[in-house]
Design an enzyme around this catalytic site. Structure first.
Site, short mmCIF file in Angstrom:
data_model
loop_
_atom_site.label_atom_id
_atom_site.label_comp_id
_atom_site.label_asym_id
_atom_site.label_seq_id
_atom_site.Cartn_x
_atom_site.Cartn_y
_atom_site.Cartn_z
CG HIS A 364 40.31 2.47 54.17
ND1 HIS A 364 39.91 2.45 55.47
CD2 HIS A 364 39.22 2.78 53.45
CE1 HIS A 364 38.63 2.73 55.53
NE2 HIS A 364 38.19 2.92 54.32
NE ARG A 471 39.00 7.36 44.38
CZ ARG A 471 39.42 6.67 43.31
NH1 ARG A 471 40.71 6.64 43.01
NH2 ARG A 471 38.56 6.02 42.57
CG ASN A 629 35.33 2.86 39.90
OD1 ASN A 629 35.60 2.47 38.77
ND2 ASN A 629 36.20 3.46 40.68
CG ASP A 630 30.13 4.73 43.31
OD1 ASP A 630 29.77 3.70 43.91
OD2 ASP A 630 30.91 5.56 43.78
NE ARG A 640 33.28 0.88 43.98
CZ ARG A 640 33.67 2.15 43.96
NH1 ARG A 640 32.79 3.12 43.77
NH2 ARG A 640 34.92 2.47 44.11
CB CYS A 677 37.52 10.03 37.19
SG CYS A 677 36.08 10.24 38.22
C1 PEP Z 1 33.91 6.09 40.83
O1 PEP Z 1 32.91 5.75 41.49
O2 PEP Z 1 34.11 5.75 39.66
C2 PEP Z 1 34.94 6.95 41.44
C3 PEP Z 1 35.94 7.41 40.73
O3 PEP Z 1 34.85 7.17 42.77
P1 PEP Z 1 35.30 6.09 43.88
O4 PEP Z 1 35.90 4.93 43.17
O5 PEP Z 1 36.23 6.80 44.78
O6 PEP Z 1 33.98 5.79 44.51
MG MG Z 2 32.45 6.84 43.32
#
Ligand code: PEP
Ligand code: MG
Length: 747
Positions: A364, A471, A629-630, A640, A677
């Site tokens: 965080h 978010r 990212n996920d 990650r 994103c």
């Molecule tokens: C992602 O997973 O790319 C995403 C934008 O969500 P977060 O990074 O908040 O998991």
């Molecule tokens: Mg995500």
């Protein structure tokens, strides 16, 4: 403890104190100290080994070994008995050193004559400084009292070293906390910063490790512990009826504060001649050494509680460390072991940079640092022990490097980079209002990711065309209790007001995995990233989901609204969530609230499964956003959050880009708007390739908009597509080298 040892030990500490007050400096002082210790313990040898660098110990003073060996004999961590003590942080006590495990004969010291060996670590709050050794001819194990007494002496030596007692002419010892050091960690937010150290929890300096009135010291300790207990009880009283986990922590504090064992050990230390604060610190050092060896997370937490409690006690005893933000140095760079998002927000934009000893890329605190665009490096080992308040420091958030007390040449090189960065910012500002159209006429939307009110001024500063990902969980994460619906309504209203008509896509609560709400019961899961998170939690806890949907509808109050559900793995999850949205709208209508002018409900594509959902899903969903990212972590099966693997697979890997192209095709076939994103959208080379694959909306950190726009304006996506296709046909694993060469040729 035998009375005799007590008196001897107090006498020795008394003499050490005289030594500290004497005129002698550096080497001379250290020599006299080894003589004093050998004499007092009645051993033929006393030697002090100190760290030359992180891995090398050097014999710095000796009574009894060959004087020529001083500053010559060196050993590595783990080498010989001395190295073993340093590495393990534990005492080695043997009657027969030559037969002991790990013994290494150092001919230049003449130590073959000595049979008994007792080595104790010299350490201060987890910082390893060296090893104190006594040896004797007679084959005997040193008694428990003697070991204990030597540990107390080692503690005093550590304090003396901290106070610079062995630095001076002819010392051949580098002063602590004065040399320049370069430390590496993980880059978590890019950018360079120059400034001065501000320790979130300043080191308490014990200036009086030795005391000659044990009775008075015991009283001081008891008074301080009493104050500590009253403080903990007060905190407990305030927290009654509140959060359970916080109560548990406080209960643990109370247990330690009342622990008889802890008190007894500190009182014994005092009986041997330590001051109250030195006794607290000695116990704390040993607990920290244990912490390094314990792997059980519960026990580690408890040791961390004890550490925190000891810090509080030290502050009470010394009256130090009660500083507040108004003492911040100019250009403060925050140094902390770890920091919570709430604390970080309190410092806010006054910070120039942040360096964390622990932390993680997804924590965080990192999210907040990114929102505030403050350069951040995490996982920087030793930083909290190396840095002192006010030290000059440079942070390179791009490479994850920290220069503490840098040499001029290093400082100048980093200053050049800072100047270049400022120039680039000027260039980006000049294209802020320019629409992003590539050389071959493709219009790309650049929008930004946000999550805090602090982000919103960036909408105008960066030139973002809207918020592609808000978010919402950040507002939940930085508090210590669940926000009320009315509070959420106000927050979302403020976000929409600040956006002044630009589109904002609110992502519903994405918790679980690395994002744990401090006030929600923590469910231990074997694999949190693959566990109960995001929309899965929302669908299982409908109350929270409904509350958030209501808050969003009310905040829109007649304005357009876009909502997006995170981590949708199969179409049914989306349909169920959409059903909840419809029900909430009906309810709001019945209650007489004004509904949004338009409503779009989208899904995040973060698991490969959704890319293969039935056509019906793509027809029904209002828009799709790839959470790269996920998606990447599941596509490559590489966590990650795991430093060992997270950088192993390239986004420009041909398999991944082909997969992105398939997603684009599926969305295009149903005219479903698609955006990307994840963090990669904000990396210029990656953004170029995503655009070449057909992504038309990229959502990124505000600071990335300028650099991404700048490369897109100069790019011809048509020819880039050819470069990518050719590399793919040549069978290359990643198109990166080909794309980089193409970019170089473009100038
Ligand atoms: C992602 O997973 O790319 C995403 C934008 O969500 P977060 O990074 O908040 O998991
Ligand atoms: Mg995500």
């Amino acid at each position: 403890m035998a009375d005799g040892t007590e008196t001897e030990s107090r006498k020795l500490l008394g003499r050490l104190r005289e030594e500290m007050a004497s005129e002698a400096a550096g080497q001379e002082r250290l020599d006299r100290i080894t003589h004093l210790i050998a004499d007092s313990i009645r051993a033929e040898v006393c030697s002090v080994y100190l760290f030359r660098d992180e891995d090398t110990l050097e014999l710095c003073a000796t009574e009894g070994l060959a004087p020529e060996a001083v500053h010559k004999t060196r050993m590595r961590m783990g080498e010989g008995l001395v190295g073993r003590v340093a590495q393990s942080g534990k005492v080695v006590n043997t009657a027969d050193a030559p037969s002991a495990k790990g013994f290494r004969y150092m001919p230049e010291t003449g130590e073959e004559r000595f049979s008994s060996f007792l080595g104790v670590p010299v350490q201060r709050l987890g910082e390893k400084l060296g090893v104190l050794v006594v040896q004797s001819r007679e084959a005997r194990r040193f008694s428990a009292d003697e070991v204990y007494a030597l540990e107390v002496v080692a503690m005093v030596l550590a304090e003396m070293a901290e106070l610079g007692a062995f630095v001076g002419e002819g010392a051949a010892l580098s002063p602590l906390h004065q040399q320049s050091v370069q430390l590496s960690g993980g880059p978590a937010q890019e950018g360079y910063a120059e400034g001065h150290v501000w320790l979130h929890e300043p080191r308490v300096v014990v200036t009086n490790p030795i005391a000659d009135d044990p009775h008075r010291e015991r009283e001081r300790l008891n008074e301080a512990v009493e104050e500590l207990r009253v403080g903990v009880d007060k905190m407990l009283e305030i927290s009654q009826g509140g959060d359970k986990e916080q109560l548990q922590v406080l209960e643990a504090y109370r247990m330690f504060a009342n622990s008889k064992g802890w008190m007894r050990r500190m009182e014994e230390d005092i009986a041997l001649g330590l001051s109250a604060e030195a006794a607290v610190e000695k116990e704390q050092s040993q607990a920290r050494a244990r912490m390094g060896q314990v792997t059980d997370p519960y026990l580690r937490e408890r040791l961390a509680d004890l550490d925190d409690l000891s810090n509080r006690l030290l502050r009470i005893l010394t009256g130090q460390g009660n500083t507040n933000g108004s003492d911040l140095p100019p250009d403060p760079i925050l140094i902390a072991r770890n920091i919570g998002p709430g604390d970080l927000l309190e410092y806010g934009r006054s910070l120039k940079g942040i360096v964390l000893e622990e932390g993680s890329v997804g924590s965080h605190a990192t999210i907040v640092a990114r929102a505030l665009a403050i350069p951040l490096v995490v996982h920087v080992g030793r930083i909290t022990t190396e840095a002192l308040n006010g030290d000059h420091i440079l942070v390179d958030g791009d490479q994850g490097i920290v220069h503490l007390r840098p040499e001029d040449t290093v400082a100048n090189a980093v200053r050049d980079k800072i100047a270049m960065q400022a120039k680039a910012q000027e260039r980006y500002a000049s294209i802020r209002e320019t629409p992003t159209v590539t050389r071959d006429g493709e219009r790309i939307n650049l929008v930004m990711n946000a999550g805090l009110m602090a982000d919103l001024p960036s909408l105008n500063n960066s030139g973002a065309e809207g918020v592609g990902l808000f978010r919402t969980e950040l507002q939940f994460l930085i508090r210590n209790q669940m926000p009320k619906r009315s509070e959420l309504v106000t927050q979302y209203q403020r976000v929409l007001d600040a956006a002044e008509g630009k589109r904002v896509i609110f992502r519903t609560l994405d918790i679980g995995s690395d994002k744990v709400l401090p006030y929600m019961k923590h469910v231990a899961e074997p694999n949190p990233a693959l566990g109960w998170r995001a929309i899965r939690v929302g669908l299982d806890k409908r109350g929270v989901m409904r509350m958030q949907l209501q808050a969003l509808l009310r905040a829109a109050n007649g304005r357009p609204l876009s909502i997006m559900f995170p981590f949708v793995a199969q179409a049914d999850e989306f349909y169920e969530a959409r059903w909840e949205v419809n029900k909430t709208i009906e309810r709001e209508k019945r209650l007489g609230h004004i509904l949004p002018e338009t409503l779009e409900v989208g899904a995040m594509l973060e698991t490969p499964s959704l890319a293969f959902a039935p056509q019906k899903f793509f027809d029904e969903v209002d828009f799709v956003s790839v959470g790269g990212n996920d998606l990447k972590q599941f596509f490559f099966a590489a966590d990650r959050e795991n430093e060992l693997v997270r950088r192993r697979y390239d986004t420009l890997n041909v398999s991944f880009l082909s997969f992105i192209a398939q997603i684009v095709e599926r969305c295009n076939s149903s005219n479903t708007p698609l955006s990307f994103c994840g963090e990669d959208a904000g990396r210029p080379v990656e953004a170029l390739c995503l655009a070449a694959m057909g992504i038309r909306t990229l959502s990124m950190r505000p600071a990335s908009i300028g650099p991404v726009k700048s490369v897109l304006l100069r790019a011809d996506l048509q020819s880039l597509r050819k470069i990518i296709a050719d590399a793919r046909h040549r069978g290359e694993q990643s198109v990166r080298p080909a794309v980089m060469e193409w970019l170089r040729n473009q100038g």
